[in-house]
Design a protein around this motif. Structure first.
Motif, PDB file in Angstrom:
ATOM      1  N   LEU A  15      37.071  42.230  53.937  1.00 27.36           N
ATOM      2  CA  LEU A  15      37.533  43.340  54.083  1.00 27.36           C
ATOM      3  C   LEU A  15      38.913  43.160  53.942  1.00 27.36           C
ATOM      4  O   LEU A  15      39.629  43.553  54.789  1.00 27.36           O
ATOM      5  CB  LEU A  15      37.055  44.148  55.373  1.00 27.36           C
ATOM      6  CG  LEU A  15      35.730  44.476  55.378  1.00 27.36           C
ATOM      7  CD1 LEU A  15      35.338  45.321  56.742  1.00 27.36           C
ATOM      8  CD2 LEU A  15      35.378  45.430  54.153  1.00 27.36           C
ATOM      9  N   ARG A  92      43.774  36.886  50.017  1.00 30.54           N
ATOM     10  CA  ARG A  92      43.412  37.609  48.692  1.00 30.54           C
ATOM     11  C   ARG A  92      43.244  36.840  47.613  1.00 30.54           C
ATOM     12  O   ARG A  92      42.238  36.894  46.943  1.00 30.54           O
ATOM     13  CB  ARG A  92      44.552  38.681  48.393  1.00 30.54           C
ATOM     14  CG  ARG A  92      44.416  39.470  47.244  1.00 30.54           C
ATOM     15  CD  ARG A  92      45.636  40.640  46.842  1.00 30.54           C
ATOM     16  NE  ARG A  92      45.413  40.942  45.694  1.00 30.54           N
ATOM     17  CZ  ARG A  92      44.444  42.001  45.173  1.00 30.54           C
ATOM     18  NH1 ARG A  92      43.633  42.540  45.925  1.00 30.54           N
ATOM     19  NH2 ARG A  92      44.717  42.319  43.856  1.00 30.54           N
ATOM     20  N   THR A  95      39.884  34.899  48.033  1.00 25.51           N
ATOM     21  CA  THR A  95      38.773  35.695  47.614  1.00 25.51           C
ATOM     22  C   THR A  95      38.760  35.660  46.173  1.00 25.51           C
ATOM     23  O   THR A  95      37.694  35.686  45.515  1.00 25.51           O
ATOM     24  CB  THR A  95      39.117  37.284  48.296  1.00 25.51           C
ATOM     25  OG1 THR A  95      39.275  37.138  49.566  1.00 25.51           O
ATOM     26  CG2 THR A  95      38.054  38.103  47.765  1.00 25.51           C
ATOM     27  N   LEU A 180      38.474  49.294  45.618  1.00 22.23           N
ATOM     28  CA  LEU A 180      39.484  49.039  46.562  1.00 22.23           C
ATOM     29  C   LEU A 180      40.680  49.934  46.188  1.00 22.23           C
ATOM     30  O   LEU A 180      40.990  50.081  44.925  1.00 22.23           O
ATOM     31  CB  LEU A 180      40.086  47.730  46.425  1.00 22.23           C
ATOM     32  CG  LEU A 180      41.359  47.434  47.336  1.00 22.23           C
ATOM     33  CD1 LEU A 180      41.248  47.381  48.774  1.00 22.23           C
ATOM     34  CD2 LEU A 180      42.139  46.184  46.650  1.00 22.23           C
ATOM     35  N   CYS A 182      44.637  50.512  46.446  1.00 17.74           N
ATOM     36  CA  CYS A 182      45.759  49.582  47.075  1.00 17.74           C
ATOM     37  C   CYS A 182      47.290  50.211  46.578  1.00 17.74           C
ATOM     38  O   CYS A 182      47.292  50.413  45.495  1.00 17.74           O
ATOM     39  CB  CYS A 182      45.635  48.230  46.563  1.00 17.74           C
ATOM     40  SG  CYS A 182      46.652  47.351  47.509  1.00 17.74           S
ATOM     41  N   TYR A 215      45.726  49.528  52.072  1.00 18.13           N
ATOM     42  CA  TYR A 215      44.491  49.455  51.475  1.00 18.13           C
ATOM     43  C   TYR A 215      43.513  50.175  51.838  1.00 18.13           C
ATOM     44  O   TYR A 215      43.447  50.138  53.278  1.00 18.13           O
ATOM     45  CB  TYR A 215      44.174  47.965  50.877  1.00 18.13           C
ATOM     46  CG  TYR A 215      43.745  47.432  51.864  1.00 18.13           C
ATOM     47  CD1 TYR A 215      42.443  47.173  52.085  1.00 18.13           C
ATOM     48  CD2 TYR A 215      44.577  46.376  52.606  1.00 18.13           C
ATOM     49  CE1 TYR A 215      41.945  46.274  53.582  1.00 18.13           C
ATOM     50  CE2 TYR A 215      44.287  45.531  53.468  1.00 18.13           C
ATOM     51  CZ  TYR A 215      43.047  45.570  54.106  1.00 18.13           C
ATOM     52  OH  TYR A 215      42.513  44.903  55.027  1.00 18.13           O
ATOM     53  N   PHE A 217      38.714  51.374  51.082  1.00 15.86           N
ATOM     54  CA  PHE A 217      37.756  51.366  50.231  1.00 15.86           C
ATOM     55  C   PHE A 217      37.242  52.742  50.161  1.00 15.86           C
ATOM     56  O   PHE A 217      37.109  53.502  50.923  1.00 15.86           O
ATOM     57  CB  PHE A 217      36.696  50.394  50.711  1.00 15.86           C
ATOM     58  CG  PHE A 217      37.158  48.906  50.856  1.00 15.86           C
ATOM     59  CD1 PHE A 217      37.361  48.102  49.347  1.00 15.86           C
ATOM     60  CD2 PHE A 217      37.630  48.171  51.838  1.00 15.86           C
ATOM     61  CE1 PHE A 217      37.652  46.917  49.325  1.00 15.86           C
ATOM     62  CE2 PHE A 217      38.182  46.747  51.911  1.00 15.86           C
ATOM     63  CZ  PHE A 217      37.980  46.147  50.519  1.00 15.86           C
ATOM     64  N   ASP A 251      37.572  46.868  41.600  1.00 10.32           N
ATOM     65  CA  ASP A 251      36.238  46.629  42.022  1.00 10.32           C
ATOM     66  C   ASP A 251      36.026  45.605  43.152  1.00 10.32           C
ATOM     67  O   ASP A 251      36.335  44.372  42.927  1.00 10.32           O
ATOM     68  CB  ASP A 251      35.404  46.303  41.022  1.00 10.32           C
ATOM     69  CG  ASP A 251      33.920  46.262  41.310  1.00 10.32           C
ATOM     70  OD1 ASP A 251      33.423  45.568  42.105  1.00 10.32           O
ATOM     71  OD2 ASP A 251      33.028  47.098  40.581  1.00 10.32           O
ATOM     72  N   LYS A 252      35.659  45.886  44.321  1.00 12.77           N
ATOM     73  CA  LYS A 252      35.421  44.963  45.402  1.00 12.77           C
ATOM     74  C   LYS A 252      34.407  43.772  45.252  1.00 12.77           C
ATOM     75  O   LYS A 252      35.024  42.710  45.621  1.00 12.77           O
ATOM     76  CB  LYS A 252      35.010  45.694  46.800  1.00 12.77           C
ATOM     77  CG  LYS A 252      34.993  44.603  47.955  1.00 12.77           C
ATOM     78  CD  LYS A 252      34.358  45.450  49.067  1.00 12.77           C
ATOM     79  CE  LYS A 252      34.095  44.463  50.253  1.00 12.77           C
ATOM     80  NZ  LYS A 252      33.401  45.174  51.306  1.00 12.77           N
ATOM     81  N   LYS A 253      33.674  44.036  44.496  1.00 13.56           N
ATOM     82  CA  LYS A 253      32.547  42.953  44.236  1.00 13.56           C
ATOM     83  C   LYS A 253      32.947  42.279  42.972  1.00 13.56           C
ATOM     84  O   LYS A 253      32.412  40.844  43.219  1.00 13.56           O
ATOM     85  CB  LYS A 253      31.125  43.553  43.834  1.00 13.56           C
ATOM     86  CG  LYS A 253      30.568  44.310  45.003  1.00 13.56           C
ATOM     87  CD  LYS A 253      29.186  44.901  44.537  1.00 13.56           C
ATOM     88  CE  LYS A 253      28.501  46.057  45.573  1.00 13.56           C
ATOM     89  NZ  LYS A 253      27.312  46.471  45.091  1.00 13.56           N
TER      90      LYS A 253
END
Length: 281
Positions: A15, A92, A95, A180, A182, A215, A217, A251-253
């Motif tokens: 997250l 970040r 990720t 997300l 931001c 940020y 979601f 897109d988070k994924k």
């Protein structure tokens, strides 16, 4: 190229913030155009990074449809502590390393400085302007996946503000999936005298460094837009005349950025990075 000596282990569901428009006259983005997020992962503790920051600055000045952000990582904060660094930006970048499916270095992946990321999809060495421009051209050819309406209310003293960001669907691929939203406040051109480390004795000029990142979601249902509000507080030592607010949806994924926008730090009527009508689904 500087890599991190110890890789940062991260929990699976992160997250964290995955966390364009760049001329003085381009304060209100043209809603019909795609804008591209260009991130630089950099450090004042890396002797190769000043060149990359100059490249980021040139890219931002050259193309009004680019939103440039320099995220200063914290993993080179020895012996000099980068004044713009934040563990969030290191996370970040890590990720991205987890999500990235394209070829990358087997030893350190995307976890190095200086590194550019174009629209969350294409990694480029931070000292490769030709590679960056090629990736930007490809990203600009895509249609935005979301519409962005941004209203920025800044108090007269410039020390506090509220960003209201309304996101609407322009494609079914952005619906019913975590997105997300931001907002990144940057102070361009800040100068730091560095007394130690690889850049000892140098006066470094930071291009578009992130000063404050907020940020959250959201999910879109394809019927109604979603609005996210971020209160923003400015440190009195920052040069308010040089502050700009970058906004993007990602897109988070997958890490793919669907649209971005860039605004000066002052109150503005609602301006759009979206088209008046919804794109056909």
């Amino acid at each position: 190229m500087r890599r991190r000596t110890k890789f940062l282990a991260l929990a699976a569901p992160l997250l964290i913030a995955f966390g364009l428009g760049r001329t003085e006259g381009a304060d209100e983005p043209d809603g019909s155009q795609r804008r591209v997020l260009v991130e630089l992962y950099t450090s004042q503790g890396c002797d190769m990074c000043p060149t990359a920051e100059k490249i980021l600055g040139a890219l931002g000045e050259k193309n009004e449809r680019i939103v440039p952000i320099a995220f200063h990582v914290d993993y080179f904060n020895d012996p000099w502590k980068d004044v713009f660094s934040d563990p969030l930006y290191s996370q970040r970048q890590a990720t991205y390393n987890e999500l990235y499916k394209k070829p990358k270095n087997a030893e350190y992946g995307l976890y190095y400085t200086p590194m550019l990321m174009i629209d969350g999809e294409q990694s480029v060495n931070g000292r490769d302007p030709a590679g960056a421009e090629a990736a930007i051209r490809k990203a600009l050819a895509k249609k935005p996946g979301v519409g962005l309406d941004v209203a920025l209310d800044v108090k007269p003293d410039g020390l506090t503000g509220l960003a209201a960001i309304t996101v609407s669907s322009r494609s079914t691929r952005v619906e019913k999936t975590p997105l997300l939203v931001c907002a990144v406040l940057r102070e361009d051109g800040a100068t730091t005298d560095v007394p130690s480390g690889e850049n000892a004795g140098k006066s470094l000029v930071a291009r578009y460094p992130a000063r404050l990142t907020k940020y959250e979601f959201i999910e879109l249902d394809g019927k109604s837009p979603a609005t996210q509000r971020f209160p923003l507080i400015v440190d009195p030592s920052w040069n308010r005349a040089k502050l700009r607010l970058a906004v993007f949806v990602q897109d988070k994924k997958t890490g793919v950025v669907h649209q971005a926008a860039d605004f000066p730090w002052r109150s503005t009527a609602t301006t759009a990075a979206s088209a008046p009508e919804q794109a056909a689904h």
